[in-house]
Design a protein around this motif. Structure first.
Motif, short mmCIF file in Angstrom:
data_model
loop_
_atom_site.label_atom_id
_atom_site.label_comp_id
_atom_site.label_asym_id
_atom_site.label_seq_id
_atom_site.Cartn_x
_atom_site.Cartn_y
_atom_site.Cartn_z
N GLU A 16 29.25 7.07 -11.70
CA GLU A 16 28.33 6.25 -11.93
C GLU A 16 27.60 6.34 -10.96
N ILE A 17 26.58 6.12 -11.56
CA ILE A 17 25.13 6.18 -10.69
C ILE A 17 25.18 4.96 -10.14
N VAL A 18 24.95 3.66 -9.01
CA VAL A 18 25.22 2.96 -8.48
C VAL A 18 23.20 2.76 -7.76
N LEU A 19 22.65 1.84 -8.18
CA LEU A 19 21.09 1.64 -7.69
C LEU A 19 20.65 0.17 -7.40
N GLY A 20 19.88 0.10 -6.00
CA GLY A 20 19.63 -1.59 -5.54
C GLY A 20 18.80 -0.85 -4.63
N LEU A 21 17.06 -1.82 -5.67
CA LEU A 21 15.49 -1.83 -5.54
C LEU A 21 15.11 -2.63 -4.04
N GLU A 22 14.64 -2.09 -3.68
CA GLU A 22 13.49 -3.02 -2.42
C GLU A 22 12.22 -2.94 -3.30
N VAL A 23 11.46 -3.88 -3.88
CA VAL A 23 9.80 -3.53 -3.82
C VAL A 23 9.11 -4.16 -3.16
N HIS A 24 7.72 -3.27 -2.08
CA HIS A 24 7.15 -3.87 -1.73
C HIS A 24 6.10 -4.09 -2.86
N ALA A 25 5.61 -5.44 -2.44
CA ALA A 25 4.37 -5.35 -3.62
C ALA A 25 3.33 -6.30 -2.63
N GLN A 26 2.02 -5.91 -2.58
CA GLN A 26 1.00 -6.42 -1.78
C GLN A 26 0.55 -7.56 -2.57
N VAL A 27 0.62 -9.05 -1.95
CA VAL A 27 -0.04 -10.21 -2.14
C VAL A 27 -1.14 -9.97 -2.15
N ARG A 28 -1.41 -10.71 -3.38
CA ARG A 28 -3.28 -10.71 -3.92
C ARG A 28 -3.90 -12.49 -2.88
N SER A 29 -4.69 -11.88 -2.43
CA SER A 29 -4.82 -12.05 -1.31
C SER A 29 -5.84 -12.33 -0.40
N ALA A 30 -7.42 -12.71 -0.35
CA ALA A 30 -9.05 -11.99 0.28
C ALA A 30 -8.47 -11.38 1.74
N ALA A 31 -7.51 -12.64 2.68
CA ALA A 31 -6.79 -11.67 3.86
C ALA A 31 -6.22 -11.58 4.41
N LYS A 32 -5.90 -11.39 5.06
CA LYS A 32 -4.20 -10.61 6.15
C LYS A 32 -3.46 -11.58 6.33
N LEU A 33 -2.13 -11.77 5.90
CA LEU A 33 -0.80 -12.44 6.73
C LEU A 33 -1.13 -13.15 8.11
N PHE A 34 -1.46 -12.18 8.70
CA PHE A 34 -1.86 -13.52 9.86
C PHE A 34 -3.01 -13.68 10.48
N SER A 35 -3.51 -12.85 10.21
CA SER A 35 -5.12 -12.81 10.62
C SER A 35 -6.54 -12.77 9.23
N GLY A 36 -7.89 -13.04 9.48
CA GLY A 36 -9.02 -13.41 8.18
C GLY A 36 -9.68 -11.83 7.86
N ALA A 37 -8.56 -10.71 8.42
CA ALA A 37 -9.71 -9.65 7.85
C ALA A 37 -9.26 -9.42 6.66
N ALA A 38 -10.55 -8.36 5.95
CA ALA A 38 -10.70 -8.17 4.66
C ALA A 38 -9.45 -7.08 3.63
N THR A 39 -8.62 -7.94 2.75
CA THR A 39 -8.16 -6.75 1.87
C THR A 39 -8.09 -5.30 1.01
N ASP A 40 -9.46 -5.64 1.18
CA ASP A 40 -10.19 -4.83 -0.25
C ASP A 40 -9.36 -3.64 -0.36
N TYR A 41 -9.66 -2.64 -1.31
CA TYR A 41 -8.59 -1.63 -0.74
C TYR A 41 -10.26 -0.83 -1.54
N GLY A 42 -9.93 0.77 0.02
CA GLY A 42 -11.40 1.65 -0.19
C GLY A 42 -12.09 2.28 0.30
N GLY A 43 -12.14 0.74 1.31
CA GLY A 43 -12.99 0.77 3.06
C GLY A 43 -12.47 2.00 3.70
N GLU A 44 -14.22 2.20 4.15
CA GLU A 44 -13.79 2.98 4.96
C GLU A 44 -13.28 2.83 5.84
#
Length: 495
Positions: A16-44
């Motif tokens: 029998e297989i036993v499975l548990g998952l730890e899913v990392h979901a990026q929060v939809r937010s214009a700024a990061k968790l501890f700073s005001g830097a942008a979170t846009d995808y694909g920036g230089e």
């Protein structure tokens, strides 16, 4: 090895297989968790980095209220306990793209506690998967090894981006259950608007914990497969890893607890490092952040803004529209699909035929979009136009067969794309023939041309359907099919 439902049969019997998952979901937010830097995808590279993200001396983290709110929304959507008091910890480890030398995360006191997620299995039954916790943490940067033949580069754009780590209990027992869990979790996050769920961009990825055991035995030693970023790869990684562990055990060896990576090119996992235990990270409360506290009143305010989630929407679609569980499942998989369907089925203060609307969306629209390689948002035909097309069928202005032709004209590029269905019907002269004398003439001609089949149909009434098809073909699909069927049965003496 063969697979029997949720068991894999090896040389020594079933496993029998036993499975548990730890899913990392990026929060939809214009700024990061501890700073005001942008979170846009694909920036230089390194263009969205603050002094805090780069761990410059003296720079202190400041919590982003929006990220906290999004975590609470997610916890509520997972029917989980919201902890009004939680603590941010430092998780200490070295990696080139982790500037601080530690990650700010949560350990013993997370923001969200136990919850549950209901998944639908392949046989139509449901299963509840336990949620152990949800905690907030900052993402690391990205090491790039393909930019130079001798050097590795580091991009800190992701450094400090807010993640929700959603940890399941080890309640899953098969590839299909794990995949159903991720699909359902992704749908809930997208409904809530707390994560965009774009796995190909890395905003949703899973660490998959796999172990095997004899049925009803104690849990075996688990291995963690890191950062799997597609539902298909999750299935391949689990299948390979489970069979690898079974082969090791049946050969008399022991499974080593370790972190592994999945190679999608080879379809196999490989060892990355020996799995660390919690004490190896030397967790301790971050001295730069006070404990996170908020009121139940704020939680209640957030709860009042939650949308109708997939399970509730599915139940309503079945109850209000009379849809099958299968159709309802398909339609609620994404919020935009559900909204599109409801716009199709709603006709002012009344409802159109829900089954016909579901068939048009699930069948014709999905097939057309797959053919064009476009998402629903770019559909050449709107929900309003599909509703108008269904109205033409229900009003006997066109037949169901002609409706398919009109749909194709509206969907493909050309002069008819964007036009309302009735315009196309009128321009191409596709109105259904309802003149009984015209229909009767076509019926008589088909019967006269096929006397042997007519005789057979009198003995085998099911053959009457063949004549209906011939008449519809002779009238280019314009004859009213109900009238054709009735006339044929009368003339063959079947009524």
């Amino acid at each position: 090895m063969t697979e029997n439902k949720n068991l894999i049969t090896g040389a020594t019997g079933d496993w029998e297989i036993v499975l548990g998952l730890e899913v990392h979901a990026q929060v939809r937010s214009a700024a990061k968790l501890f700073s005001g830097a942008a979170t846009d995808y694909g920036g230089e590279p390194n263009t969205q980095v603050s002094f805090v993200d780069a761990a410059m001396p003296g720079m202190l983290p400041v919590i982003n209220r929006k990220c906290v709110e999004q975590a609470i929304r997610t916890g509520l959507g997972l029917r989980a306990k919201i902890n009004l008091f939680s603590v941010f910890d430092r998780k200490n480890y070295f990696y080139p793209d982790l500037p601080q030398g530690y990650q700010i995360s949560q350990y013993q006191q997370p923001i969200v506690g136990e919850g549950a997620l209901l998944i639908e299995l392949e046989d139509g039954t449901e299963k509840s998967i336990g949620i152990e916790r949800l905690h907030l943490e900052q993402d690391a940067g990205k090491s790039m090894h393909d930019q130079h033949p001798e050097l590795s580069f580091v991009d800190l754009n992701r450094s400090g981006v807010a993640l929700m780590e959603i940890v399941s209990k080890p309640d899953m027992r098969s590839v299909s259950e794990a995949q159903a869990y991720v699909k359902k979790l992704r749908a809930i996050l997208r409904y809530l608007g707390t994560c965009d769920g774009n796995m190909e961009q890395g905003s949703l990825r899973a660490d998959v914990n796999v172990s095997v055991r004899k049925p009803d035995a104690d849990y075996g030693t688990r291995c963690e497969i890191k950062n799997v970023n597609s539902i298909r790869f999750i299935g391949q990684a689990i299948d390979y890893e489970a069979r690898r562990q079974i082969a090791v055990l049946e050969d008399g060896g022991k499974v080593i607890q370790e972190t592994r990576l999945f190679d999608p090119q080879k379809g196999e996992t490989r060892a990355m490092r020996t799995k660390e235990e919690a004490h190896d990270y030397r967790y301790f409360p971050d001295p730069d952040l006070v404990p996170l506290t908020f009121t139940q009143a704020w939680v209640d305010e957030i709860a009042a803004t939650l949308p109708e989630l997939p399970d509730a929407k599915k139940a309503r679609f079945i109850e209000a529209y009379g849809l099958t569980a299968y159709d309802a499942n398909v339609l609620v998989a994404e919020a935009e699909i559900a909204d599109f369907f409801e716009e199709v089925v709603t006709n002012g203060k009344t409802f159109r035929d829900a089954k016909a609307a579901a068939n048009m969306v699930i069948g014709s629209v999905f097939a057309g979009l797959n053919r064009l390689g476009k998402p629903l948002a770019e559909s050449p035909i709107s929900a309003t136009q599909i509703g108008q097309l269904l109205d033409l069928v229900s009003a006997n202005i066109i037949s169901g067969r002609i409706a398919k032709d009109v749909f194709d004209l509206m969907f493909e590029e050309g002069k008819y794309q964007g036009k309302d269905p009735m315009q196309i019907v009128e321009e191409k002269g596709l109105q259904q023939v309802t003149d009984m004398s015209v229909i009767e003439k076509a019926v008589d001609e088909v019967l006269a041309a096929n006397p042997e089949k007519a005789a057979q149909a009198k003995e085998k009434p099911k053959l009457a359907g063949w004549f209906v098809g011939q008449v519809m073909q002779a009238t280019a699909g314009k004859a009213n099919p109900q009238a054709v069927n009735q006339l044929i049965r009368e003339k063959l003496g079947l009524d």
